[in-house]
Write a protein that holds these residues in place. Structure first.
Motif, mmCIF file in Angstrom:
data_model
loop_
_atom_site.group_PDB
_atom_site.id
_atom_site.type_symbol
_atom_site.label_atom_id
_atom_site.label_comp_id
_atom_site.label_asym_id
_atom_site.label_seq_id
_atom_site.Cartn_x
_atom_site.Cartn_y
_atom_site.Cartn_z
ATOM 1 N N ASN A 176 44.239 33.792 67.209
ATOM 2 C CA ASN A 176 44.477 32.751 65.814
ATOM 3 C C ASN A 176 45.117 31.400 66.385
ATOM 4 O O ASN A 176 45.518 30.578 65.550
ATOM 5 C CB ASN A 176 45.182 33.407 64.855
ATOM 6 C CG ASN A 176 46.805 33.755 65.202
ATOM 7 O OD1 ASN A 176 47.108 33.535 66.429
ATOM 8 N ND2 ASN A 176 47.325 34.654 64.314
ATOM 9 N N ARG A 177 45.436 31.328 67.837
ATOM 10 C CA ARG A 177 45.922 30.469 68.447
ATOM 11 C C ARG A 177 47.178 29.818 67.800
ATOM 12 O O ARG A 177 47.412 28.537 67.635
ATOM 13 C CB ARG A 177 44.896 29.211 68.425
ATOM 14 C CG ARG A 177 43.755 29.482 69.416
ATOM 15 C CD ARG A 177 44.044 29.710 70.545
ATOM 16 N NE ARG A 177 42.974 29.675 71.642
ATOM 17 C CZ ARG A 177 42.851 30.568 72.737
ATOM 18 N NH1 ARG A 177 44.093 31.507 72.686
ATOM 19 N NH2 ARG A 177 42.096 30.420 73.454
ATOM 20 N N ASP A 178 48.313 30.783 67.462
ATOM 21 C CA ASP A 178 49.559 30.282 67.212
ATOM 22 C C ASP A 178 50.688 30.288 68.085
ATOM 23 O O ASP A 178 51.740 30.189 67.819
ATOM 24 C CB ASP A 178 49.708 31.157 65.894
ATOM 25 C CG ASP A 178 50.188 32.622 66.074
ATOM 26 O OD1 ASP A 178 49.815 33.099 67.218
ATOM 27 O OD2 ASP A 178 50.438 33.460 65.064
ATOM 28 N N GLY A 179 49.970 30.670 69.192
ATOM 29 C CA GLY A 179 51.320 30.903 70.528
ATOM 30 C C GLY A 179 51.891 32.007 70.498
ATOM 31 O O GLY A 179 52.879 32.337 71.406
ATOM 32 N N ILE A 235 34.201 39.483 60.604
ATOM 33 C CA ILE A 235 34.028 38.158 60.948
ATOM 34 C C ILE A 235 33.172 38.038 62.341
ATOM 35 O O ILE A 235 33.111 38.814 62.928
ATOM 36 C CB ILE A 235 35.609 37.641 61.175
ATOM 37 C CG1 ILE A 235 36.092 38.198 62.375
ATOM 38 C CG2 ILE A 235 36.179 37.636 59.867
ATOM 39 C CD1 ILE A 235 37.697 37.564 62.747
ATOM 40 N N ASP A 236 32.656 36.809 62.244
ATOM 41 C CA ASP A 236 31.791 36.610 63.492
ATOM 42 C C ASP A 236 32.248 35.482 64.484
ATOM 43 O O ASP A 236 31.774 35.297 65.325
ATOM 44 C CB ASP A 236 30.341 36.199 63.015
ATOM 45 C CG ASP A 236 30.297 34.864 62.149
ATOM 46 O OD1 ASP A 236 31.311 34.375 61.902
ATOM 47 O OD2 ASP A 236 29.127 34.413 61.747
ATOM 48 N N GLU A 237 33.538 35.064 64.188
ATOM 49 C CA GLU A 237 34.396 34.086 64.994
ATOM 50 C C GLU A 237 36.003 34.344 64.728
ATOM 51 O O GLU A 237 36.204 34.655 63.994
ATOM 52 C CB GLU A 237 33.860 32.884 65.356
ATOM 53 C CG GLU A 237 33.884 32.085 63.722
ATOM 54 C CD GLU A 237 33.513 30.559 63.802
ATOM 55 O OE1 GLU A 237 34.029 29.753 63.476
ATOM 56 O OE2 GLU A 237 32.368 30.265 64.183
ATOM 57 N N PHE A 238 36.363 33.851 66.062
ATOM 58 C CA PHE A 238 38.050 33.690 65.795
ATOM 59 C C PHE A 238 38.548 32.160 65.369
ATOM 60 O O PHE A 238 37.609 31.174 65.630
ATOM 61 C CB PHE A 238 38.626 33.906 66.973
ATOM 62 C CG PHE A 238 38.275 35.451 67.503
ATOM 63 C CD1 PHE A 238 38.778 36.502 66.785
ATOM 64 C CD2 PHE A 238 37.660 35.813 68.740
ATOM 65 C CE1 PHE A 238 38.684 37.758 67.151
ATOM 66 C CE2 PHE A 238 37.423 36.774 69.116
ATOM 67 C CZ PHE A 238 37.912 37.774 68.358
#
Length: 160
Positions: free
Chosen positions: A136-139, A157-160
Motif C-alpha cells: 500500500n506504499r505507506d512506508g 483485487i487485481d492490483e495493489f
C-alpha cells in the motif's frame, strides 16, 4: 528498445550474451503470448537495460530473470540500479515484484504469511523484501499489507 515478436512464448537464459551492441539496449517489451518469464539472467551483459514492459498475461517471473546483469569485473550477478518493470500485474521498481515478500518470484499466500511474521516481529523483512511487502506504499509493513496480498491472491483485487 527491443520489442520481442508477438507469438514468442519463451526466451532462453542469456539470450543476449553474444549480441552486438548489447550495452546499448535500454528497454525491452515482452509479447502478450508469453505467460511466464522463467529463465535466470535473460539479458546477460546488457548493463544499459533499465526497463521491461510485462503484459498482463505474464503470471510468473523467475527470481533474477530481470533487473540483474552479470558483472564481469566482479564475476557475479549484480542488481541493475534504477531498473523498472512496468505492467498491469507486475508493478515493480528496482528488481523486486510488488507483493513478493518472500522473494520467490511469485505473489502467493506465503507472501502474506511473511508480512504477518514481519508485523509480529517473528521474521523482520529488510531491503527489497520490505519494499515488496509494502504493497500500500505507506512506508510500513503491517497487517493491512498482508490483507491486500491475500485479496490479490484470491483475485478479489487485481492490483495493489
Amino acid at each position: 528498445m527491443l520489442t520481442i515478436e508477438e507469438g514468442t512464448v519463451a526466451i532462453a537464459a542469456g539470450c543476449m550474451s553474444d549480441a552486438s551492441q548489447k550495452e546499448n539496449l535500454i528497454a525491452v517489451v515482452f509479447p502478450s503470448t508469453m505467460t511466464r518469464i522463467y529463465a535466470a539472467n535473460l539479458f546477460w551483459g546488457c548493463s544499459g537495460l533499465k526497463e521491461a514492459e510485462i503484459p498482463a498475461e505474464v503470471t510468473e517471473i523467475m527470481d533474477k530473470a530481470l533487473g540483474y546483469c552479470f558483472d564481469e569485473e566482479v564475476g557475479e550477478l549484480v542488481k541493475v540500479k534504477d531498473y523498472t518493470i512496468v505492467g498491469e500485474k507486475f508493478r515493480t521498481k528496482g528488481g523486486y515484484i510488488l507483493g513478493d515478500a518472500d522473494g520467490d518470484g511469485d505473489v502467493t499466500i506465503s507472501d502474506a504469511t511473511a508480512v504477518q511474521k514481519h508485523a509480529s516481529e517473528i521474521n523482520i523483512l529488510t531491503g527489497d523484501r520490505f519494499l515488496a511487502a509494502d504493497v500500500n506504499r505507506d512506508g510500513v509493513v503491517d497487517i493491512s499489507d498482508a490483507t491486500l496480498i491475500q485479496k490479490y491472491v484470491a483475485d478479489i483485487i487485481d492490483e495493489f
